[in-house]
Each structure stands twice: as structure tokens, then as C-alpha cells.
Design a protein around this motif. Structure first.
Motif, PDB file in Angstrom:
ATOM      1  N   ASP A   1      -3.027  12.780   2.172  1.00  0.00           N
ATOM      2  CA  ASP A   1      -3.650  11.721   1.608  1.00  0.00           C
ATOM      3  C   ASP A   1      -4.864  11.658   2.093  1.00  0.00           C
ATOM      4  OD1 ASP A   1      -4.087   8.871   0.794  1.00  0.00           O
ATOM      5  OD2 ASP A   1      -1.977   8.239   1.103  1.00  0.00           O
ATOM      6  N   LEU A   2      -5.869  11.250   1.098  1.00  0.00           N
ATOM      7  CA  LEU A   2      -7.344  10.984   1.268  1.00  0.00           C
ATOM      8  C   LEU A   2      -7.403   9.805   2.188  1.00  0.00           C
ATOM      9  CD1 LEU A   2      -7.511  12.763  -1.224  1.00  0.00           C
ATOM     10  CD2 LEU A   2      -9.638  11.340  -1.775  1.00  0.00           C
ATOM     11  N   GLU A   3      -6.690   8.759   2.128  1.00  0.00           N
ATOM     12  CA  GLU A   3      -6.350   7.712   3.061  1.00  0.00           C
ATOM     13  C   GLU A   3      -6.146   7.839   4.497  1.00  0.00           C
ATOM     14  OE1 GLU A   3      -4.955   4.140   1.291  1.00  0.00           O
ATOM     15  OE2 GLU A   3      -6.192   4.113  -0.385  1.00  0.00           O
ATOM     16  N   HIS A   4      -5.404   9.084   4.582  1.00  0.00           N
ATOM     17  CA  HIS A   4      -5.026   9.497   6.050  1.00  0.00           C
ATOM     18  C   HIS A   4      -5.018  10.815   5.905  1.00  0.00           C
ATOM     19  CE1 HIS A   4      -3.348   5.484   6.582  1.00  0.00           C
ATOM     20  NE2 HIS A   4      -2.947   5.343   5.213  1.00  0.00           N
TER      21      HIS A   4
ATOM     22  N   PRO B   1       0.784  -1.288   0.022  1.00  0.00           N
ATOM     23  CA  PRO B   1       0.300  -0.029  -0.013  1.00  0.00           C
ATOM     24  C   PRO B   1       0.782   1.312   0.120  1.00  0.00           C
ATOM     25  CG  PRO B   1      -0.853  -1.701   1.481  1.00  0.00           C
ATOM     26  CD  PRO B   1       0.176  -2.047   1.282  1.00  0.00           C
ATOM     27  N   ARG B   2       2.030   1.349   0.816  1.00  0.00           N
ATOM     28  CA  ARG B   2       2.827   2.429   0.749  1.00  0.00           C
ATOM     29  C   ARG B   2       3.423   2.626  -0.590  1.00  0.00           C
ATOM     30  NH1 ARG B   2       5.714   4.777   5.156  1.00  0.00           N
ATOM     31  NH2 ARG B   2       7.554   6.076   4.310  1.00  0.00           N
ATOM     32  N   ALA B   3       3.802   1.769  -1.216  1.00  0.00           N
ATOM     33  CA  ALA B   3       4.535   1.911  -2.562  1.00  0.00           C
ATOM     34  C   ALA B   3       3.392   2.414  -3.479  1.00  0.00           C
ATOM     35  CB  ALA B   3       5.230   0.684  -2.895  1.00  0.00           C
ATOM     36  N   ARG B   4       2.317   1.756  -3.471  1.00  0.00           N
ATOM     37  CA  ARG B   4       1.237   1.923  -4.295  1.00  0.00           C
ATOM     38  C   ARG B   4       0.877   3.645  -4.190  1.00  0.00           C
ATOM     39  NH1 ARG B   4      -4.314   2.646  -4.694  1.00  0.00           N
ATOM     40  NH2 ARG B   4      -5.372   2.218  -6.498  1.00  0.00           N
TER      41      ARG B   4
END
Length: 326
Positions: free
Chosen positions: A156-159, A26-29
Motif C-alpha cells: 500500500d502506498l500509504e504504508h 480507512p481500512r474498508a476504503r
């Protein structure tokens, strides 16, 4: 494969996850997505005709539901995944005078959005100066394009790097499809104030179906990401404790005179290689010819090749607590 000088290599395909490539963390993506849009920022506006149209459709969707009525001049609005700032003009009409937070994963996109905002400030200031005496109070209350302020945030929209429960309206046009739905919508629910609304435009599974069909003729790899259906987004919203108010789907079409131009436009808006798995070898001449021939069947009567965008518009509300529990 190296092509002769008289036969330039085909443009890189908008790969998102070639089947034989290793799975990205996920981080690399997320880093890959950021890098893709960093590269695209300088020339994004030149190719983003569909993106502008979708912004306009999202505003009309909100107006039709009267969702702007509950937003006051003292509220804060989040443009989540603002890109180069297409949504600013739409938000100026939807909820003028509000304080804006412009958030994007790519710093270069934020820089472009800031320049757009400053150009709007300059135009507004020139217009106001012509009638300064009559409009002095209005000029103090409203700055660029009707906005009382713009705070640019790289995030980041996820965080989301924002406090919980403070945002009256989230506007997100063509950004959330690059996210894991549950994580992104849970973050939207967290930062929204009780009763706040999220307006979302994203892409559905028929997006770029012509391209997938043509690539299937030459290999078994995936060359576009797997977009989620409207039903999947509604379920994810409900799991995040957001109440779906309405959703709408529509199809829009980009076009170009040839496949090379179509692929270049897709790449110029950052939609290339954002989910890992870039094809390790460029297409050879024979494969490129098969790809062109396969796509040719979609040529329209006006002589242009289309690319379908399966657009999903969502309106989601964070429930307010019952009156007796306040």
C-alpha cells in the motif's frame, strides 16, 4: 428497478461516494480500492489508453527537467502503483539498468505486470542472442528492457513495506490519487534516499467534470471522488518535507461513441466504486434517459463523447543533509 429484456439496464455508474451512504473506514476504503483493481486487472489494458498517454507524459516531464541524470545503474527505482506495468517501458528509457521494485495494492495487477516484464525479457533475449558474441558483456549487465531486475511487492502506498532511505527514484503514475495525500507523500519521503526524487502523475479536480454535471441532473449524490488540486499536492509535499521541483497540469480526453461505452471504460480500469457509497439502486429508465440527454451536450464534432482527465505532474525531491552534518 427491473428493465424489460428489450431495454437492458444501464451500466453501473462509477460511484465513489454517494451522499446517503455510510462513511467508510480507512481500512474498508483501502480494501474497496484493492477489490476494484483486482476485478479490473484482466481487462485493464484494453481500456487504459489515457493511462498509457499519461505515463509517456510523465517521462517527458522528467526528461525536460533532466531528473534522470542523478540515477545510476546501481540505484533502486520504485514503481509505486505499477498496475499492469505501463511504466516499465518508460523507466527503461528514463533510467536503464536500475533494479526495479514494482509495487501495487492488487495482486492481480502485479501478476499482469510480471507477465509484461517476462514478455520484455523474452524479446530482449531474442534480440541479444542474434549478436551474442558482440554483446555478451552487455547482456550480463542488462536484462529485460534494460532492467537488471524486477522485484514485485504487494503493498500500500500509504504504508510502504520498504526500508527507509534506500530508493533513488519513485515513479508513480495514476495511483496516488486513491490515497490520503499526507500519508502517501510521508511514506515517499521516508523511503527515498537523501537527494532522491519522486515523479508523480495524479488527477486534479476537473477530472470527469462532464460526468458530475450530468449526474447532478438526476440526484444529489457524488458519483466521482473529490480529486485534489495541484496546490493541495504541493502543500502536502512540503508538509512531508519534500521539496517541489516543478509541477505541470494538462488536460487529456478519453472518448467513446456513447455514454454506455464511456461508463464501461471507466469501470474497466477500476475507477468504479473505490471510495464507498455505491448507489443502492440502479438507475431507472427515466433517470438513465436524463443522464444520457445531459451528457449529450458534450458531444464533439467528431461524433464522440469525451471524458476529461485533469492531469497533474509533480517532481519532488527529498533534501540531502548539509555537507557538514554528514
Amino acid at each position: 428497478m427491473h428493465e424489460a429484456a428489450a431495454h437492458p439496464a444501464p451500466p453501473a455508474a462509477p460511484d465513489a461516494a454517494a451522499g446517503a451512504a455510510p462513511i467508510m473506514t480507512p481500512r474498508a476504503r483501502r480494501q474497496g480500492i484493492r477489490n476494484a483493481f483486482e476485478r479490473a486487472a484482466a481487462h485493464y489494458d484494453e481500456a487504459a489508453l489515457i493511462q498509457r498517454e499519461i505515463c509517456s507524459r510523465l517521462r517527458a516531464f522528467a526528461v525536460g527537467l533532466d531528473l534522470q541524470a542523478g540515477v545510476s545503474i546501481d540505484d533502486t527505482v520504485l514503481d509505486a502503483g505499477c498496475g499492469t506495468g505501463f511504466g516499465f517501458a518508460e523507466l527503461d528509457q528514463l533510467c536503464p539498468g536500475t533494479t526495479r521494485i514494482a509495487l501495487d495494492l492488487a495482486p492481480s495487477m502485479l501478476a499482469q505486470a510480471g507477465r509484461r516484464h517476462e514478455r520484455a525479457r523474452a524479446r530482449t533475449n531474442r534480440a541479444q542472442s542474434a549478436t551474442a558474441a558482440a554483446c555478451a558483456e552487455s547482456a550480463r549487465a542488462h536484462d529485460a528492457g534494460g532492467s537488471s531486475g524486477l522485484l514485485a511487492v504487494c503493498g500500500d502506498l500509504e504504508h510502504l513495506p520498504l526500508a527507509s532511505g534506500r530508493i533513488a527514484l519513485i515513479w508513480s503514475s495514476l495511483a496516488i490519487q486513491w490515497c490520503e495525500p499526507g500519508r502517501a507523500l510521508a511514506e515517499c519521503a521516508r523511503v527515498l534516499a537523501p537527494g532522491g526524487v519522486a515523479l508523480v502523475a495524479t488527477l486534479g479536480p476537473r477530472t470527469l467534470w462532464e460526468l458530475r454535471e450530468a449526474f447532478a441532473l438526476i440526484d444529489g449524490a457524488r458519483h466521482t471522488i473529490d480529486f485534489h488540486s495541484a496546490t493541495a499536492w504541493v502543500r502536502a509535499a512540503q508538509a512531508a518535507a519534500l521539496t517541489p521541483i516543478a509541477h505541470e497540469t494538462l488536460e487529456l480526453h478519453a472518448s467513446a461513441p456513447d455514454l454506455r461505452g464511456l461508463l464501461q471504460d471507466i469501470k474497466r480500469i477500476g475507477a468504479a466504486t473505490v471510495d464507498g457509497g455505491r448507489r443502492r439502486q440502479p438507475l431507472g429508465r427515466a433517470a438513465w434517459t436524463r443522464l444520457q440527454d445531459g451528457y449529450e451536450r458534450h458531444r464533439r464534432d467528431d461524433g464522440r463523447l469525451p471524458a476529461t482527465y485533469d492531469v497533474i505532474l509533480l517532481a519532488l525531491r527529498k533534501p540531502a543533509p548539509p555537507a557538514h552534518s554528514r
